[in-house]
Design a protein around this motif. Structure first.
Motif, PDB file in Angstrom:
ATOM      1  N   VAL A 283       0.517  -1.333  -0.047  1.00 26.87           N
ATOM      2  CA  VAL A 283       0.346  -0.145   0.446  1.00 26.87           C
ATOM      3  C   VAL A 283       1.313   1.634  -0.169  1.00 26.87           C
ATOM      4  CG1 VAL A 283      -2.208   1.101   1.432  1.00 26.87           C
ATOM      5  CG2 VAL A 283      -1.539  -1.076   1.257  1.00 26.87           C
TER       6      VAL A 283
ATOM      7  N   LEU B 182      -4.300  -0.794  -3.773  1.00 24.17           N
ATOM      8  CA  LEU B 182      -4.363  -0.844  -2.601  1.00 24.17           C
ATOM      9  C   LEU B 182      -4.689   0.221  -1.860  1.00 24.17           C
ATOM     10  CD1 LEU B 182      -1.557  -3.664  -2.560  1.00 24.17           C
ATOM     11  CD2 LEU B 182      -4.402  -4.000  -2.736  1.00 24.17           C
ATOM     12  N   PRO B 183      -4.171   1.060  -1.901  1.00 25.35           N
ATOM     13  CA  PRO B 183      -5.298   2.912  -1.099  1.00 25.35           C
ATOM     14  C   PRO B 183      -6.146   2.308  -1.190  1.00 25.35           C
ATOM     15  CG  PRO B 183      -3.113   3.207  -2.053  1.00 25.35           C
ATOM     16  CD  PRO B 183      -3.122   1.910  -2.277  1.00 25.35           C
TER      17      PRO B 183
ATOM     18  N   GLU C 219      -8.371   0.125   0.389  1.00 28.81           N
ATOM     19  CA  GLU C 219      -7.681   0.184   1.989  1.00 28.81           C
ATOM     20  C   GLU C 219      -9.025   0.997   2.228  1.00 28.81           C
ATOM     21  OE1 GLU C 219      -4.181   2.081   3.882  1.00 28.81           O
ATOM     22  OE2 GLU C 219      -4.656   0.794   4.473  1.00 28.81           O
ATOM     23  N   ALA C 220      -9.197   2.208   1.984  1.00 27.22           N
ATOM     24  CA  ALA C 220     -10.252   3.303   1.721  1.00 27.22           C
ATOM     25  C   ALA C 220     -11.699   2.758   2.008  1.00 27.22           C
ATOM     26  CB  ALA C 220     -10.003   4.416   0.542  1.00 27.22           C
TER      27      ALA C 220
ATOM     28  N   SER D  28     -12.823  -1.101   1.245  1.00 31.20           N
ATOM     29  CA  SER D  28     -13.407  -1.982   2.046  1.00 31.20           C
ATOM     30  C   SER D  28     -13.761  -2.085   3.553  1.00 31.20           C
ATOM     31  CB  SER D  28     -12.175  -3.389   1.196  1.00 31.20           C
ATOM     32  OG  SER D  28     -11.340  -3.299   1.631  1.00 31.20           O
TER      33      SER D  28
ATOM     34  N   ARG E 154     -12.533  -4.815   4.817  1.00 32.26           N
ATOM     35  CA  ARG E 154     -11.623  -5.575   6.121  1.00 32.26           C
ATOM     36  C   ARG E 154     -10.651  -5.904   4.383  1.00 32.26           C
ATOM     37  NH1 ARG E 154     -11.595 -10.128   9.598  1.00 32.26           N
ATOM     38  NH2 ARG E 154     -12.807 -11.501   7.747  1.00 32.26           N
ATOM     39  N   TRP E 155      -9.458  -6.188   3.864  1.00 30.49           N
ATOM     40  CA  TRP E 155      -8.979  -6.644   3.309  1.00 30.49           C
ATOM     41  C   TRP E 155      -7.167  -6.800   3.986  1.00 30.49           C
ATOM     42  CZ3 TRP E 155      -4.465  -5.352   1.272  1.00 30.49           C
ATOM     43  CH2 TRP E 155      -3.438  -4.476   1.385  1.00 30.49           C
ATOM     44  N   GLY E 156      -6.183  -8.064   3.110  1.00 31.78           N
ATOM     45  CA  GLY E 156      -6.398  -8.416   2.838  1.00 31.78           C
ATOM     46  C   GLY E 156      -5.302  -9.394   1.961  1.00 31.78           C
TER      47      GLY E 156
ATOM     48  N   PHE F 290     -10.704  -9.000  -0.277  1.00 32.24           N
ATOM     49  CA  PHE F 290     -11.429  -7.801   0.456  1.00 32.24           C
ATOM     50  C   PHE F 290     -12.816  -8.424   0.912  1.00 32.24           C
ATOM     51  CE2 PHE F 290     -12.300  -6.689  -4.232  1.00 32.24           C
ATOM     52  CZ  PHE F 290     -13.869  -6.301  -4.182  1.00 32.24           C
TER      53      PHE F 290
END
Length: 129
Positions: free
Chosen positions: A81, A94-95, A98-99, A101, A103-105, A117
């Motif tokens: 990220v 990915l940012p 991240e913004a 969702s 949760r994500w991983g 996500f």
């Protein structure tokens, strides 16, 4: 789950998988399509999937959430990220995930990477008419 060739034209097919799984009327449809596009693009541009490989897209939906997993052929490093400049033409995938969702991983094993996500379905209050 669908396995797609690691070529740019398959990003639209990844979006089509979301459409088939959720339907265009699903309340999370737009965000799920956008984030799936980002993960599919990353799989093609930043992993071995984009050099003659393939990637898979899995969409799981319940009353509570939608989860999308994109598994690729792996890369030398983990997903990053990274923050980019305003002038940069890439690096926002990915940012964005991240913004938007809940949760994500990611997991890395046996030479592949799976990025996922989840978006939760919000309980919207009933509107009195």
């Amino acid at each position: 789950m669908a396995r797609l060739p690691g070529v740019p034209s398959q990003v639209s097919r990844a979006r089509g998988i979301v459409t088939a799984a959720l339907g265009r009327d699903h309340p999370l449809y737009d965000d799920v399509v956008l984030l799936t596009s980002e993960l599919a693009t990353n799989a093609i541009l930043h992993t071995r999937s984009g050099v003659g490989g393939s990637f898979t897209v899995t969409v799981t939906s319940s009353e509570a959430a939608v989860r999308v997993c994109v598994s690729d052929a792996g890369s030398d490093g983990p997903p990053c990220v990274c923050r980019t400049s305003a002038q940069s033409t890439s690096g926002r995938g990915l940012p964005l995930i991240e913004a938007l969702s809940h949760r994500w991983g990611f997991t890395r094993e046996a030479g592949s990477t799976t990025v996922w996500f989840e978006l939760l379905q919000a309980d919207l209050p009933a509107v009195a008419v």
